[in-house]
Write an enzyme that holds these catalytic residues in place. Structure first.
Site, short mmCIF file in Angstrom:
data_model
loop_
_atom_site.label_atom_id
_atom_site.label_comp_id
_atom_site.label_asym_id
_atom_site.label_seq_id
_atom_site.Cartn_x
_atom_site.Cartn_y
_atom_site.Cartn_z
N PRO A 59 -3.84 -5.92 4.80
CG PRO A 59 -5.70 -5.82 6.22
CD PRO A 59 -5.17 -5.29 4.93
N GLY A 60 -3.59 -8.63 4.01
CA GLY A 60 -3.18 -9.91 3.43
C GLY A 60 -2.26 -9.77 2.24
CG ASP B 232 11.24 3.07 -8.94
OD1 ASP B 232 11.47 2.05 -8.27
OD2 ASP B 232 10.91 3.04 -10.14
CD GLN C 257 29.09 -8.03 20.84
OE1 GLN C 257 27.87 -8.05 20.77
NE2 GLN C 257 29.79 -8.98 21.44
N GLY D 223 28.71 -3.40 25.32
CA GLY D 223 28.56 -4.57 26.20
C GLY D 223 27.17 -4.60 26.82
CD GLU E 206 9.19 4.53 1.74
OE1 GLU E 206 9.42 4.68 0.54
OE2 GLU E 206 9.05 5.46 2.55
CB THR F 4 10.88 -6.85 2.07
OG1 THR F 4 10.78 -7.46 0.77
CG2 THR F 4 9.55 -6.95 2.80
N1 CAA Z 1 8.17 2.26 -12.60
C1 CAA Z 1 7.24 2.30 -13.61
N2 CAA Z 1 6.55 1.21 -14.02
C2 CAA Z 1 6.82 0.03 -13.42
C3 CAA Z 1 7.76 -0.08 -12.38
C4 CAA Z 1 8.46 1.09 -11.99
N3 CAA Z 1 9.37 1.05 -11.03
N4 CAA Z 1 7.81 -1.36 -11.97
C5 CAA Z 1 6.93 -2.05 -12.72
N5 CAA Z 1 6.33 -1.19 -13.60
C6 CAA Z 1 5.32 -1.51 -14.62
C7 CAA Z 1 5.83 -2.58 -15.56
O1 CAA Z 1 6.53 -2.04 -16.65
C8 CAA Z 1 4.54 -3.25 -15.99
O2 CAA Z 1 3.90 -2.45 -16.97
P1 CAA Z 1 3.30 -3.06 -18.36
O3 CAA Z 1 2.42 -4.21 -17.99
O4 CAA Z 1 2.61 -1.91 -18.98
O5 CAA Z 1 4.51 -3.52 -19.12
C9 CAA Z 1 3.69 -3.17 -14.74
O6 CAA Z 1 4.18 -2.08 -13.98
C10 CAA Z 1 3.71 -4.44 -13.90
O7 CAA Z 1 5.07 -4.68 -13.59
P2 CAA Z 1 5.58 -6.07 -13.01
O8 CAA Z 1 4.96 -7.18 -13.79
O9 CAA Z 1 7.05 -5.98 -12.93
O10 CAA Z 1 4.92 -6.06 -11.56
P3 CAA Z 1 4.96 -7.17 -10.44
O11 CAA Z 1 3.56 -7.50 -10.06
O12 CAA Z 1 5.87 -8.30 -10.83
O13 CAA Z 1 5.58 -6.36 -9.16
C11 CAA Z 1 7.29 -5.58 -7.68
C12 CAA Z 1 6.82 -5.82 -9.13
C13 CAA Z 1 8.63 -4.89 -7.83
C14 CAA Z 1 7.46 -6.87 -6.89
C15 CAA Z 1 6.26 -4.67 -6.96
O14 CAA Z 1 5.06 -5.33 -6.68
C16 CAA Z 1 6.80 -4.07 -5.67
O15 CAA Z 1 7.56 -3.11 -5.68
N6 CAA Z 1 6.37 -4.59 -4.48
C17 CAA Z 1 6.72 -4.01 -3.20
C18 CAA Z 1 5.69 -3.02 -2.76
C19 CAA Z 1 6.21 -2.06 -1.71
O16 CAA Z 1 7.31 -1.54 -1.83
N7 CAA Z 1 5.40 -1.77 -0.69
C20 CAA Z 1 5.74 -0.85 0.32
C21 CAA Z 1 4.56 -0.01 0.70
S1 CAA Z 1 4.93 1.59 1.35
C22 CAA Z 1 5.19 1.38 3.00
O17 CAA Z 1 6.04 0.62 3.35
C23 CAA Z 1 4.28 2.07 3.97
C24 CAA Z 1 4.81 3.10 4.87
O18 CAA Z 1 4.02 3.68 5.53
C25 CAA Z 1 6.25 3.48 4.98
#
Ligand code: CAA
Length: 378
Positions: A127-128, A239, A335, A338, A362, A364
């Site tokens: 939620p937050g 990913d 569009q 219309g 998944e 933003t």
């Molecule tokens: N693959 C593997 N490891 C990864 C990675 C990846 N893609 N991305 C980051 N990591 C690792 C980093 O290497 C790091 O590891 P170490 O500390 O060991 O070096 C660790 O994870 C932390 O990485 P970051 O410092 O880069 O992490 P961050 O806090 O800055 O976050 C972010 C990165 C990309 C913003 C991430 O938080 C993110 O993807 N946020 C979005 C979340 C999201 O997509 N939510 C959707 C939910 S699903 C949904 O929508 C529901 C539904 O029902 C459809």
């Protein structure tokens, strides 16, 4: 390099196309209006092999790759993105088990989904807390051979209906991503409850829920990977699963273009069909340009996933590009129609409402740009 689909892929694509035409398109508007998930479509998808196709053969599934999954996705989303999300979100729930689970866990959790129609769910957002996924507040407390789960998850597709939810939690709120765990929580776990989120703008045939965990006991044998692996399992999952969102967005754009062509051929203005005006032709051409480039991008990302090559950069580009392209195509389709495009009599206003979510869930599209830019700058 070869862009041709093989015989099996063509058959799969045709199967999904026929399924969408027969089972999804005719009921899409009705279930959107009712805000109800059409369970009979899930059952029929199971019968023809379109439900949870990524489950590996050792767990009794088809073991389809990402490329094939996306071929199916484009076709199903053409019929209805909301209904496709039900099936796509199940794959989102399965993916962390394929990424972080042992063979024994894969068989234990996934084999039942090959025996009867059933869904999985992925529970990360709260939620937050959404974009800052590592900042989760759902806590897992160590209790010997189990974790005790407390907290809430938000915007969870299939949540409550799914046979299990893969829930991401922290063991220490100061510990960042290194304190996270991924836990498989069955739907009948005592202390687990859920609330349906109503009045969504689009994708109303898909069930979206808030999940609540009150002292839910999760045996450690349900933990995927080790302590501290939760966040990385979630990132690796996303990913991959952002690619089917891209494929679905292309399906929406294709529908927008085809509906526009059909309407524009029939509609006359100034004594001729509106297809004769460049103002309309250019809109159709833009849609086609977006669809063709978007498809190439999602297919490349899916191919990389299947080759086991790095794909986070490409899947983020595919997801952001295709969802924005789909939004633009749906907008232009309205569009072209219309005033008729603005009311529910034609399917194009629903396309716009549905595709908007592809720009949000998944991760933003702003987060996709963070992923893309970090990759460029590292
Ligand atoms: N693959 C593997 N490891 C990864 C990675 C990846 N893609 N991305 C980051 N990591 C690792 C980093 O290497 C790091 O590891 P170490 O500390 O060991 O070096 C660790 O994870 C932390 O990485 P970051 O410092 O880069 O992490 P961050 O806090 O800055 O976050 C972010 C990165 C990309 C913003 C991430 O938080 C993110 O993807 N946020 C979005 C979340 C999201 O997509 N939510 C959707 C939910 S699903 C949904 O929508 C529901 C539904 O029902 C459809």
């Amino acid at each position: 390099m070869d862009f041709t689909l093989n015989d099996e892929q063509r058959q799969l694509q045709q199967l999904a196309r026929d399924f969408a035409r027969r089972e999804i398109t005719p009921i899409a508007a009705e279930y959107d209006r009712k805000e109800e998930l059409p369970w009979q479509v899930v059952e029929k998808a199971f019968e023809v092999g379109l439900l949870n196709p990524s489950i590996p053969e050792h767990a009794g599934g088809l073991g389809l790759g990402m490329f094939d999954e996306c071929l199916i996705g484009e076709e199903l989303a053409y019929g209805c993105m909301g209904i496709y999300t039900v099936l796509m979100a199940s794959e989102l729930g399965i993916a962390p088990i394929l990424i972080g689970g042992t063979e024994e866990q894969q068989a234990r959790f996934l084999a039942p989904l090959t025996e009867k129609a059933g869904l999985a769910a992925f529970a990360l957002s709260e939620p937050g807390n959404g974009s800052d996924a590592a900042g989760m507040a759902t806590v897992a407390r160590d209790d010997g051979d189990a974790w005790i789960l407390n907290g809430a998850k938000m915007w969870i597709s299939n949540g409550g209906l799914a046979e299990f939810n893969v829930v991401f939690a922290t063991t220490d709120r100061q510990g960042g991503h290194k304190a996270t765990v991924a836990l498989v929580v069955p739907k009948d776990a005592p202390g687990f409850s859920h609330n349906k989120i109503k009045h969504k703008m689009g994708q109303r045939a898909s069930l979206t829920s808030e999940l609540v965990f009150e002292d839910v006991r999760v045996p450690k044998e349900n933990q995927l990977g080790g302590l501290g692996d939760g966040f990385k399992i979630a990132m690796k999952t996303l990913d991959k699963t952002r690619v089917p969102v891209a494929a679905g967005s292309v399906g929406i754009a294709r529908r927008a273009m085809e509906e526009s062509i059909k309407y524009a051929k029939e509609r006359e203005a100034f004594g001729r069909p509106i297809t004769e005006f460049q103002a309309i032709q250019f809109k159709l051409a833009e849609m086609a340009m977006g669809i063709e480039t978007g498809r190439l991008m999602y297919q490349k990302a899916a191919w990389l996933v299947d080759q086991g090559l790095p794909h986070g950069f490409e899947s983020a580009i595919a997801k952001a590009y295709c969802s924005e392209m789909g939004f633009s195509a749906a907008n232009e389709a309205i569009q072209v129609h219309g005033g008729y495009g603005y009311v529910g009599e034609y399917p194009v206003e629903k396309l716009l409402r549905d595709v908007k979510l592809n720009m949000i869930y998944e991760g933003t599209n702003e987060i996709q740009r963070v992923v893309i830019a970090r990759s460029l700058l590292k």
